[in-house]
Design an enzyme around this catalytic site. Structure first.
Site, short mmCIF file in Angstrom:
data_model
loop_
_atom_site.label_atom_id
_atom_site.label_comp_id
_atom_site.label_asym_id
_atom_site.label_seq_id
_atom_site.Cartn_x
_atom_site.Cartn_y
_atom_site.Cartn_z
N ARG A 1 -9.44 1.30 6.76
CA ARG A 1 -8.93 0.72 5.51
C ARG A 1 -9.93 0.82 4.37
O ARG A 1 -9.57 0.89 3.21
CB ARG A 1 -8.62 -0.77 5.70
CG ARG A 1 -7.45 -1.06 6.61
CD ARG A 1 -7.09 -2.54 6.51
NE ARG A 1 -6.30 -3.00 7.64
CZ ARG A 1 -4.98 -2.96 7.69
NH1 ARG A 1 -4.30 -2.46 6.70
NH2 ARG A 1 -4.32 -3.41 8.74
N ASP B 1 7.53 3.63 2.82
CA ASP B 1 7.82 4.72 3.76
C ASP B 1 9.33 4.70 4.02
O ASP B 1 10.10 5.24 3.24
CB ASP B 1 6.97 4.44 5.01
CG ASP B 1 7.03 5.53 6.05
OD1 ASP B 1 7.08 6.71 5.68
OD2 ASP B 1 7.00 5.21 7.25
N PHE C 1 0.79 11.15 7.77
CA PHE C 1 0.19 9.83 8.00
C PHE C 1 -1.18 9.79 7.34
O PHE C 1 -2.04 10.62 7.64
CB PHE C 1 0.10 9.51 9.48
CG PHE C 1 -0.16 8.06 9.72
CD1 PHE C 1 0.88 7.13 9.67
CD2 PHE C 1 -1.45 7.60 9.95
CE1 PHE C 1 0.64 5.77 9.85
CE2 PHE C 1 -1.70 6.24 10.14
CZ PHE C 1 -0.65 5.34 10.09
N ASP D 1 0.82 -1.21 0.00
CA ASP D 1 0.00 0.00 0.00
C ASP D 1 0.85 1.26 0.00
O ASP D 1 0.53 2.24 -0.64
CB ASP D 1 -0.99 -0.01 1.18
CG ASP D 1 -0.33 -0.34 2.52
OD1 ASP D 1 0.91 -0.44 2.59
OD2 ASP D 1 -1.07 -0.50 3.51
P1 IMP Z 1 8.20 0.88 5.53
O1 IMP Z 1 8.71 -0.47 5.91
O2 IMP Z 1 8.64 1.92 6.53
O3 IMP Z 1 8.49 1.29 4.12
O4 IMP Z 1 6.66 0.89 5.77
C1 IMP Z 1 5.72 0.28 5.01
C2 IMP Z 1 4.50 0.01 5.88
O5 IMP Z 1 4.29 1.05 6.83
C3 IMP Z 1 3.25 0.00 5.07
O6 IMP Z 1 2.95 -1.31 4.63
C4 IMP Z 1 2.19 0.50 6.03
O7 IMP Z 1 1.62 -0.57 6.73
C5 IMP Z 1 2.93 1.35 7.03
N1 IMP Z 1 2.74 2.80 6.81
C6 IMP Z 1 3.67 3.72 6.47
N2 IMP Z 1 3.16 4.95 6.34
C7 IMP Z 1 1.84 4.83 6.59
C8 IMP Z 1 0.74 5.77 6.57
O8 IMP Z 1 0.86 6.97 6.30
N3 IMP Z 1 -0.49 5.24 6.87
C9 IMP Z 1 -0.69 3.94 7.18
N4 IMP Z 1 0.31 3.03 7.18
C10 IMP Z 1 1.56 3.46 6.89
MG MG Z 2 1.46 -2.55 5.67
#
Ligand code: IMP
Ligand code: MG
Length: 182
Positions: free
Chosen positions: A165, A103, A152, A100
């Site tokens: 969701r 980050d 966020f 989705d």
């Molecule tokens: P990463 O491992 O930091 O790249 O994060 C990826 C995961 O962080 C995604 O699959 C989401 O579940 C969660 N995530 C990151 N930013 C958001 C946001 O703004 N809203 C909701 N979930 C987020």
């Molecule tokens: Mg996730």
């Protein structure tokens, strides 16, 4: 709780569907003659996978994996755990890993490595949203739905503590929602 908790809509339902069609058409071109296996990361990627694959005009397979790094907080813990793995044999497959949002890049970074150990033909990644300025590991996605600012967001699969969701758009929550949770 629900739509009333959203203070700002960042992406409308229409913008999202239009972009899904574009990405589907692009992937249809890029994967001609390949052996496409779309792998979605549950739960957030389910919305992207179901919409996107309807716009891909090719034979393909779909699998899901469960990986977690977030819990109930809005910050990543930095470690990725796999709870449910792919059943299909990855040899000869052109894997498109879908989430989705990207980050920090930790989730994609870790899972791409794990998938590569199973000798697929290729592994590419697609993130519905990309918060590029948050990246800690330089990870770059092959396909991105929307680049978004460092806020966020919820909706279209993205949750806050498990909620929101099913909103068909992408929104930012009112600060009162977080205050209540404390
Ligand atoms: P990463 O491992 O930091 O790249 O994060 C990826 C995961 O962080 C995604 O699959 C989401 O579940 C969660 N995530 C990151 N930013 C958001 C946001 O703004 N809203 C909701 N979930 C987020
Ligand atoms: Mg996730």
């Amino acid at each position: 709780m629900h739509k009333d908790d959203v203070k700002k809509i960042l992406l409308t339902e229409e913008q999202i569907q239009t972009r899904m069609k574009e990405l589907g058409a692009q992937i249809t071109k890029d994967y001609q003659g390949k052996n496409l296996l779309v792998i979605g990361l549950l739960k957030g990627a389910a919305w992207t996978v179901t919409d996107l694959t309807r716009y891909i005009d090719l034979p393909l397979r779909v699998e899901f994996m469960v990986a977690s790094s977030y819990g109930n907080s809005t910050e990543t813990s930095g470690s990725v755990k796999i709870h449910l793995d792919v059943h299909d044999d990855l040899r000869g497959k052109d894997v498109l890993l879908v989430d989705d949002i990207v980050d920090s890049g930790i989730t994609f970074g870790a899972i791409v490595k794990i998938l590569q150990q199973n000798h697929p033909n290729s592994v590419k990644t697609l993130a519905f949203c990309d918060k590029a300025e948050r990246r800690v590991n330089g990870f770059e996605c092959d396909y991105v739905g929307f680049k978004i600012p460092d806020e966020f967001v919820v909706g279209y699969g993205l949750d806050y503590a498990g909620d929101y969701r099913n909103l068909p758009f992408i929104g930012v929550l009112k600060s009162s929602v977080y205050a209540k949770a404390k």
